[in-house]
Design a protein around this motif. Structure first.
Motif, PDB file in Angstrom:
ATOM      1  N   ARG A  73       0.914  -1.252  -0.021  1.00  0.00           N
ATOM      2  CA  ARG A  73       0.086   0.010  -0.102  1.00  0.00           C
ATOM      3  C   ARG A  73       0.952   1.328   0.101  1.00  0.00           C
ATOM      4  O   ARG A  73       1.089   1.833   1.178  1.00  0.00           O
ATOM      5  CB  ARG A  73      -0.886  -0.130   1.161  1.00  0.00           C
ATOM      6  CG  ARG A  73      -1.701  -1.292   1.307  1.00  0.00           C
ATOM      7  CD  ARG A  73      -3.113  -1.020   0.929  1.00  0.00           C
ATOM      8  NE  ARG A  73      -3.609  -0.095   1.427  1.00  0.00           N
ATOM      9  CZ  ARG A  73      -4.391   0.050   2.663  1.00  0.00           C
ATOM     10  NH1 ARG A  73      -4.529  -1.136   3.339  1.00  0.00           N
ATOM     11  NH2 ARG A  73      -5.149   1.317   2.946  1.00  0.00           N
ATOM     12  N   LEU A  95       0.302   4.487   2.118  1.00  0.00           N
ATOM     13  CA  LEU A  95       0.610   4.651   3.407  1.00  0.00           C
ATOM     14  C   LEU A  95       2.043   4.861   3.788  1.00  0.00           C
ATOM     15  O   LEU A  95       2.688   4.557   3.031  1.00  0.00           O
ATOM     16  CB  LEU A  95       0.364   3.118   4.231  1.00  0.00           C
ATOM     17  CG  LEU A  95      -0.980   2.374   4.168  1.00  0.00           C
ATOM     18  CD1 LEU A  95      -0.990   1.079   4.780  1.00  0.00           C
ATOM     19  CD2 LEU A  95      -1.835   3.382   5.262  1.00  0.00           C
ATOM     20  N   ARG A 148       6.400  -0.258   5.612  1.00  0.00           N
ATOM     21  CA  ARG A 148       5.078   0.173   5.670  1.00  0.00           C
ATOM     22  C   ARG A 148       4.254  -0.767   6.522  1.00  0.00           C
ATOM     23  O   ARG A 148       4.405  -1.701   6.337  1.00  0.00           O
ATOM     24  CB  ARG A 148       4.445   0.421   4.259  1.00  0.00           C
ATOM     25  CG  ARG A 148       5.061   1.629   3.440  1.00  0.00           C
ATOM     26  CD  ARG A 148       4.340   1.740   2.028  1.00  0.00           C
ATOM     27  NE  ARG A 148       4.885   3.109   1.633  1.00  0.00           N
ATOM     28  CZ  ARG A 148       6.014   3.339   1.033  1.00  0.00           C
ATOM     29  NH1 ARG A 148       6.793   2.134   1.039  1.00  0.00           N
ATOM     30  NH2 ARG A 148       6.416   4.429   0.504  1.00  0.00           N
TER      31      ARG A 148
END
Lengths: 523, 317
Positions: free
Chosen positions: A3, A6, A33
């Motif tokens: 992701r 993020l 992350r």
């Protein structure tokens, strides 16, 4: 899946770390992350453990920036890092073996009853509840050491996670786990990931990486060789990234000083090791060397005048195989025969007497005795043969020392110079001299050229050649693929403590070694 | 129970069991052994050793050793007797303050510099002995206890047992709670079991070590003061070499000299065992008390061998 939207919970930006004489980390950037499992791979000396130690506050970086949840951060001590929610699980369980399981798990956070006194019943109950989630079902009042290593590892993991961790760093967590325990561990890792915890996973077992990790960063010589999603990187490419050998570059001429003439591959100048050696009986034969979690039925044999290479990634069992042969590693099973006669395993004295010598990997810790002179270091192992009735003859020592210093071209001011004052290459030659002085039949060389300069490296390699020519059996362990390919007649590739393949003749190439390492273990 | 559990129980409670067996054997063999008078005399004379041994138990569990306690015991006695001319409060506080300070300093040096406890407390042993000789004019001056209340603290008795016995019991109970049921106690075990791991687990290693040596010094001073109250004087020769008896009692009690395991119950049993052995040898009559040391030494050797075997059994199974 990554992701990228993020914000990284922990990030290294251009981190450098210098030790005297070495740049261990050179501008390393890596972002962890939330909710990702990030593999960190690389060979010995690539900088993995240095990077982990920077993340966990053991080392302070010399350059670059460490960021924690988007803010610049500095961890002065391991406690600072822990308070920031960064937990580490070390390869060796770092708990207190004699204390009970519950006390280890909850040390510092014990439930209190009246007067602030620890409530033992509540503590044990909570420990049982927490550990059930990690597949550990045991009497938590027992001392930690009565548990198996796997269960201990789980306790360490449970402790690390329960301290409100946002980042969990695992350094080779599976090296002592049973397959069933590895499954449990992976279950826990996936649960952590789903909870949004960032996991950094360090392992040499490629199968595991592909099972549980989604990102990968490859370190080599202190730099990032690759970073990105793991799914896009095929196994062979990962290995070539780790070893720093470009697949296309492999065919180019080597630079080692080896001049072995292997039947079929005429890379050298022809030094006369003929096909006849194939018919000679092995000078050493190890059968089914087995030790739980370490070696799994390894067979090795070396004929006189032959150099057999042991390849494989770090942790595959190369050093352990050598140690097992020389009796420095207790075995659960297996047999060692020297010139056809069985040698008692688990006894270095018996192995040395039978004519087996090991040049250990860690020169400083297991080899030279820095407070003794060159002369004393050389004579050490051969002392029993250099005297009569237990009284050592100085004249005999002088003769032996002189012969070997000349022959191995050891550069020292005098035989009485302290060995610690010599260069790495000369120290290695002193060790080689020590073992040659006992007139061995078999020489086991564990990373004989690591950490010595190029010139000395070439000399040591030429020496290995000469020794084999004289009829010595040599087992050569090296992480340097080029050295293995150029130096060995035959190569055994180890993986996870077992022989994954044997290469001889035309098959002795860097590509074939890498392919053998990469082959998926069946089952 | 499997072998491992049996080993663990023997390790932890072996001293209590042997004590029980010896008391029974002694009672059967000698008429004069199983009398209340004899029991009381063993308990009373053991109480001073026990108070010091409580502190030593903490030190040894934390992985250290404190050789200074014998000297501190003597110094505490001299200071207590000297201080008694100013009343009960000074008689108690003076030895506690000085011996506590010595313990604190030793703890700071050991914890901060990482020097070996053996060497630091050996220096303490010699220094404190010198200090004691200095204030007693090389042992020529013996201070007599002037204060009635202070003397009563060492001599008064309830139900045939002197006050120091009750103080010892109270201290033992408090020490058990401290060791088993507080964070401090857990930290002591953790440091002795694996100092590096303890540090990584967030245990305040330096602070815990300092407290442990401070406690040992305080208890040695207290025992010395109580002994002076009992004898009505600060005797300058009794107690030299006592640190070795204390260490022997703690080890016999099942505390591992390597740290990380042990307990107060075992230590108390170890102290009583030494007392019972001495009493039994006195019963035999024609044996001198020197013989008691030979038996204690042999016994200690046996215990150490047994502990080695027991901890091996626990690790292997």
């Amino acid at each position: 899946m990554r992701r990228t939207d993020l914000e990284p919970v922990l990030e290294a930006r251009g981190i450098s770390k210098r030790f005297p004489g070495v740049l261990a980390l050179d501008g390393v950037s890596l972002a962890l992350r939330p909710g990702e499992v990030h593999a960190l791979v690389g060979e010995n000396g690539a900088g993995k453990s240095t990077l982990i130690k920077v993340f966990t506050g053991v080392y302070q970086p010399d350059g670059g920036e460490l960021r924690h949840q988007g803010q610049p951060a500095a961890f002065g001590t391991p406690m600072d890092a822990q308070r920031a929610g960064i937990s580490t699980i070390y390869q060796e369980v770092n708990l207190v073996p004699m204390m009970s399981v519950a006390r280890n798990l909850l040390l510092g956070r014990e439930p209190r009853g009246r007067f602030g006194v620890i409530d033992a019943a509540a503590m044990n109950g909570e420990a049982e509840r927490v550990l059930a989630g990690y597949g550990v079902d045991t009497d938590v009042r027992r001392p930690l050491r009565s548990l198996g290593v796997g269960a201990q590892q789980m306790v360490a993991l449970a402790r690390a996670v329960s301290i409100d961790a946002r980042v969990v760093i695992m350094d080779e967590p599976t090296s002592s786990l049973e397959p069933r325990e590895v499954e449990t561990l992976f279950g826990v890792i996936r649960r952590l990931r789903d909870q949004g915890i960032a996991v950094m996973y360090v392992s040499h077992r490629l199968d595991e990486l592909y099972q549980v990790c989604d990102q990968v960063t490859v370190l080599r010589d202190g730099r990032v060789a690759h970073t990105g999603a793991l799914a896009g990187v095929e196994r062979l490419r990962l290995i070539s990234l780790m070893l720093g050998r470009d697949l296309s570059e492999v065919r180019s001429q080597g630079t080692t000083r080896f001049s072995r003439d292997r039947a079929g591959t005429g890379t050298g100048t022809g030094t006369g090791t003929d096909g006849g050696q194939g018919r000679r009986s092995p000078v050493i034969e190890a059968r089914g060397l087995t030790r739980r979690h370490v070696l799994d039925g390894v067979d090795v044999s070396v004929r006189p005048g032959e150099v057999v290479g042991l390849g494989g990634l770090l942790g595959a069992g190369r050093t352990e195989t050598a140690k097992a042969i020389v009796g420095a590693l207790p075995l659960d099973g297996g047999q060692v025969l020297v010139a056809g006669a069985p040698v008692r395993t688990g006894s270095t004295t018996a192995a040395i007497r039978a004519g087996v010598s090991l040049l250990p990997e860690d020169r400083k810790a297991e080899g030279i005795i820095p407070t003794l002179s060159v002369r004393e270091n050389i004579a050490l192992a051969a002392l029993p043969s250099l005297g009569r009735g237990g009284v050592v003859s100085d004249a005999k020592i002088d003769r032996v020392v002189e012969i070997f210093m000349r022959r191995l071209r050891i550069k020292a001011a005098s035989p009485h110079q302290l060995v610690s004052e010599l260069s790495g290459g000369n120290q290695q030659k002193v060790l080689l001299a020590r073992w040659l002085a006992v007139r061995p039949k078999v020489l086991l060389l564990d990373e004989p050229t690591r950490g010595i300069d190029v010139g000395a490296k070439a000399e040591v390699q030429a020496l290995i050649d000469e020794l084999a020519l004289e009829g010595l059996g040599v087992l050569l362990i090296s992480s340097d693929l080029e050295e293995l390919v150029e130096g060995a007649d035959r190569i055994l590739v180890l993986r996870d403590g077992a022989v994954a393949g044997e290469l001889s003749g035309d098959d002795v190439t860097e590509e074939r070694i890498m392919a053998t390492i990469a082959e998926q273990a069946d089952g | 129970m499997n072998r491992e559990q049996v080993s663990r129980v023997l390790q932890q409670h072996g001293a209590v069991m042997v004590l029980g067996v010896l008391v029974i054997v002694g009672s059967l063999a000698f008429d004069s052994f199983a009398t209340t008078g004899n029991a009381a005399s063993v308990v009373v004379s053991s109480s001073f050793l026990a108070i010091i041994a409580i502190g030593m138990t903490f030190v040894i569990i934390s992985g250290g050793i404190d050789l200074s306690v014998g000297s501190l015991f003597v110094l505490g006695g001299v200071l207590g007797a000297y201080g008694s001319q100013y009343g009960l409060v000074v008689a108690l506080l003076l030895p506690l303050a000085v011996c506590g300070l010595v313990g604190l300093l030793q703890g700071l040096v050991i914890a901060r510099t990482g020097m070996a406890p053996f060497i630091v407390t050996l220096a303490g042993l010699l220094g404190v002995r010198g200090l004691m000789l200095a204030i007693s004019d090389e042992g020529a001056t013996t201070y007599l206890v002037e204060d009635r209340a202070f003397a009563a603290l060492g001599q008064g008795n309830v139900l045939g047992l002197t006050y120091p016995v009750y103080i010892t019991i109270a201290l033992s109970l408090a020490a058990m709670v401290l060791l088993q049921r507080t964070g401090f106690g857990q930290n002591v075990y953790a440091i002795g079991g694996n100092e590096q791991a303890a540090a990584l687990m967030g245990v305040p290693v330096v602070r815990t070590k300092v407290y442990v040596y401070l406690m040992s010094g305080l208890l040695a001073g207290l025992a010395g003061a109580l002994n002076a109250a009992r004898l009505s004087s600060g005797v300058t020769i009794l107690g030299i070499g006592m640190e070795l008896d204390v260490i022997a009692a703690v080890v016999i009690g099942g505390t591992l000299l390597t740290g990380g395991a042990g307990g107060i119950t075992g230590t108390v049993a170890g102290v009583l065992l030494l007392g019972v052995i001495q009493s039994l040898i006195n019963q035999v009559g024609n044996l001198t008390s020197a013989f008691q040391q030979v038996v204690s030494g042999l016994f200690l050797a046996l215990v150490v061998v047994a502990q080695r075997l027991l901890s091996k059994a626990q690790r292997l199974t």
